[in-house]
Design an enzyme around this catalytic site. Structure first.
Site, PDB file in Angstrom:
ATOM      1  N   GLY A 165      -0.997   1.948  -7.135  1.00  0.00           N
ATOM      2  CA  GLY A 165      -1.664   2.093  -8.432  1.00  0.00           C
ATOM      3  C   GLY A 165      -1.019   3.176  -9.274  1.00  0.00           C
ATOM      4  N   CYS A 224      -4.318   5.932  -4.746  1.00  0.00           N
ATOM      5  CA  CYS A 224      -3.733   4.596  -4.602  1.00  0.00           C
ATOM      6  C   CYS A 224      -2.264   4.713  -4.994  1.00  0.00           C
ATOM      7  CB  CYS A 224      -4.469   3.604  -5.507  1.00  0.00           C
ATOM      8  SG  CYS A 224      -3.809   1.926  -5.452  1.00  0.00           S
ATOM      9  N   CYS A 260       0.864  -1.188   0.000  1.00  0.00           N
ATOM     10  CA  CYS A 260       0.000   0.000   0.000  1.00  0.00           C
ATOM     11  C   CYS A 260       0.898   1.235   0.000  1.00  0.00           C
ATOM     12  CB  CYS A 260      -0.894   0.000   1.240  1.00  0.00           C
ATOM     13  SG  CYS A 260      -1.962   1.440   1.359  1.00  0.00           S
ATOM     14  N   GLU A 273     -10.258   0.294  -6.174  1.00  0.00           N
ATOM     15  CA  GLU A 273      -9.319  -0.571  -5.451  1.00  0.00           C
ATOM     16  C   GLU A 273      -9.935  -1.933  -5.108  1.00  0.00           C
ATOM     17  OE1 GLU A 273      -6.813   0.477  -2.294  1.00  0.00           O
ATOM     18  OE2 GLU A 273      -6.676   2.589  -2.840  1.00  0.00           O
ATOM     19  N   HIS A 306      -2.267  -4.922 -10.335  1.00  0.00           N
ATOM     20  CA  HIS A 306      -2.924  -3.754 -10.937  1.00  0.00           C
ATOM     21  C   HIS A 306      -3.203  -4.013 -12.419  1.00  0.00           C
ATOM     22  CE1 HIS A 306      -2.165  -1.148  -7.439  1.00  0.00           C
ATOM     23  NE2 HIS A 306      -1.082  -1.889  -7.302  1.00  0.00           N
TER      24      HIS A 306
HETATM   25  N1  API Z   1      -6.460  -2.250  -2.323  1.00  0.00           N
HETATM   26  C1  API Z   1      -5.041  -2.624  -2.431  1.00  0.00           C
HETATM   27  C2  API Z   1      -4.295  -2.292  -1.121  1.00  0.00           C
HETATM   28  C3  API Z   1      -4.209  -0.788  -0.871  1.00  0.00           C
HETATM   29  C4  API Z   1      -3.387  -0.101  -1.936  1.00  0.00           C
HETATM   30  C5  API Z   1      -3.543   1.415  -2.040  1.00  0.00           C
HETATM   31  N2  API Z   1      -4.414   2.048  -1.085  1.00  0.00           N
HETATM   32  C6  API Z   1      -2.190   2.115  -2.137  1.00  0.00           C
HETATM   33  O1  API Z   1      -2.052   3.255  -1.651  1.00  0.00           O
HETATM   34  O2  API Z   1      -1.279   1.520  -2.755  1.00  0.00           O
HETATM   35  C7  API Z   1      -4.932  -4.136  -2.722  1.00  0.00           C
HETATM   36  O3  API Z   1      -5.823  -4.894  -2.299  1.00  0.00           O
HETATM   37  O4  API Z   1      -3.932  -4.515  -3.355  1.00  0.00           O
END
Ligand code: API
Length: 285
Positions: free
Chosen positions: A228, A225, A76, A216, A167
């Site tokens: 992301g 994100c 994250c 997400e 991603h």
């Molecule tokens: N939903 C993402 C985790 C949080 C990633 C995001 N909030 C960031 O800042 O990278 C997953 O399940 O891979």
């Protein structure tokens, strides 16, 4: 009544409930349910999920990430900047540059502080993983760069990138048309992604600037994100829309990140981290 202390923090509006596991004790089996509880905006605190700041045997600190549906993620980006800020401001680390262990590997954070308060963090997110098996993604053998795929009856050109978490990046003409809530959930749980996927839509402004929106995995639409944004910058280079070694400004709904996929191969992410509040959570079983 069981209680624990928490700190709510955000990176560009991507907010989590942080729990310092060097001081708190939570039951491992209850972590997914606890993440759902604290994330609930009506009966909990309200957040995109829960992040644990844990002891580590290979780094000063370890980050564990739970989405608001209770699923655990391997990385994250916005969370890492907040973990770095928390760790420095709460004396877990004293250096301004240190490693953080994640389930997706070791990363290095470098904080910028003013009078003891961390304003900005640069994180070396390591190298992107481009093999379909590393996402995981079924049905493809080689790197997936602008491969046409049909989701929910719509044909989209997909680029697949892992930053420790998966991603699927799609370039579109106008970010206002991003089918976030229509196709986001369809892409997230398509069977080609056995562990589901984060879906990002990108409009290139120039070779050094893009607009970005995200659905997400496990949390839905968020303001930002970090992993992301890293995946989107890598995808832009892979598609000839940006260049290795350039700082790319990524305009997310909650603000901007600077991403650079260096010539050496690492992805650098620079952006803010802020503390919202601290408090005590009452676990109503
Ligand atoms: N939903 C993402 C985790 C949080 C990633 C995001 N909030 C960031 O800042 O990278 C997953 O399940 O891979």
């Amino acid at each position: 009544m069981r209680t624990f202390n928490f700190t709510k923090m955000h990176g560009l509006g991507n907010n989590y409930i942080y729990v310092n596991m060097l001081e708190e004790r939570l039951n491992e089996e209850q972590l997914p349910e606890l993440a759902r509880k604290v994330s609930n905006p009506y009966t909990g605190i309200g957040s995109d999920g829960m992040i644990l700041i844990c002891p580590s045997e290979i780094a000063p600190v370890k980050m564990r990430v739970f989405n608001n549906d209770g699923s655990e993620a391997k990385n994250c980006g916005n969370g890492l900047r907040c973990v770095a800020k928390y760790s420095y401001e709460n004396g877990i680390v004293s250096d301004t540059s240190f490693e953080i262990e994640t389930l997706g590997g070791l990363v290095t954070a470098e904080i910028t502080e003013v009078d003891g308060i961390v304003k900005q963090v640069l994180v070396n997110m390591g190298k992107p993983r481009l093999k379909p098996s590393e996402l995981p993604l079924l049905g493809f053998e080689k790197e997936v760069v602008s491969e046409p795929v049909v989701f929910g009856g719509s044909r989209l050109d997909m680029t697949a990138v892992s930053m420790g978490n998966p991603h699927a990046v799609f370039f579109i003409e106008n970010i206002q048309d991003a089918p976030l809530t229509t196709l986001g959930p369809v892409i997230e749980k398509d069977p080609m992604f056995p562990e589901w996927v984060n879906a990002e839509f990108v409009e290139m402004v120039s070779e050094k600037e893009m607009h970005f929106r995200v659905w997400e995995r496990g949390s839905g639409v968020t303001q930002a994100c970090g992993t992301g944004a890293c995946a989107a910058a890598v995808a832009a280079v892979l598609n000839g829309k940006a260049h290795r070694g350039d700082d790319i400004t990524v305009h997310l709904a909650g603000g901007d990140l600077i991403i650079n996929w260096t010539e050496a191969g690492d992805v650098l992410m620079t952006g803010p981290a802020e503390t919202i509040c601290t408090g005590t959570f009452f676990v109503n079983d």
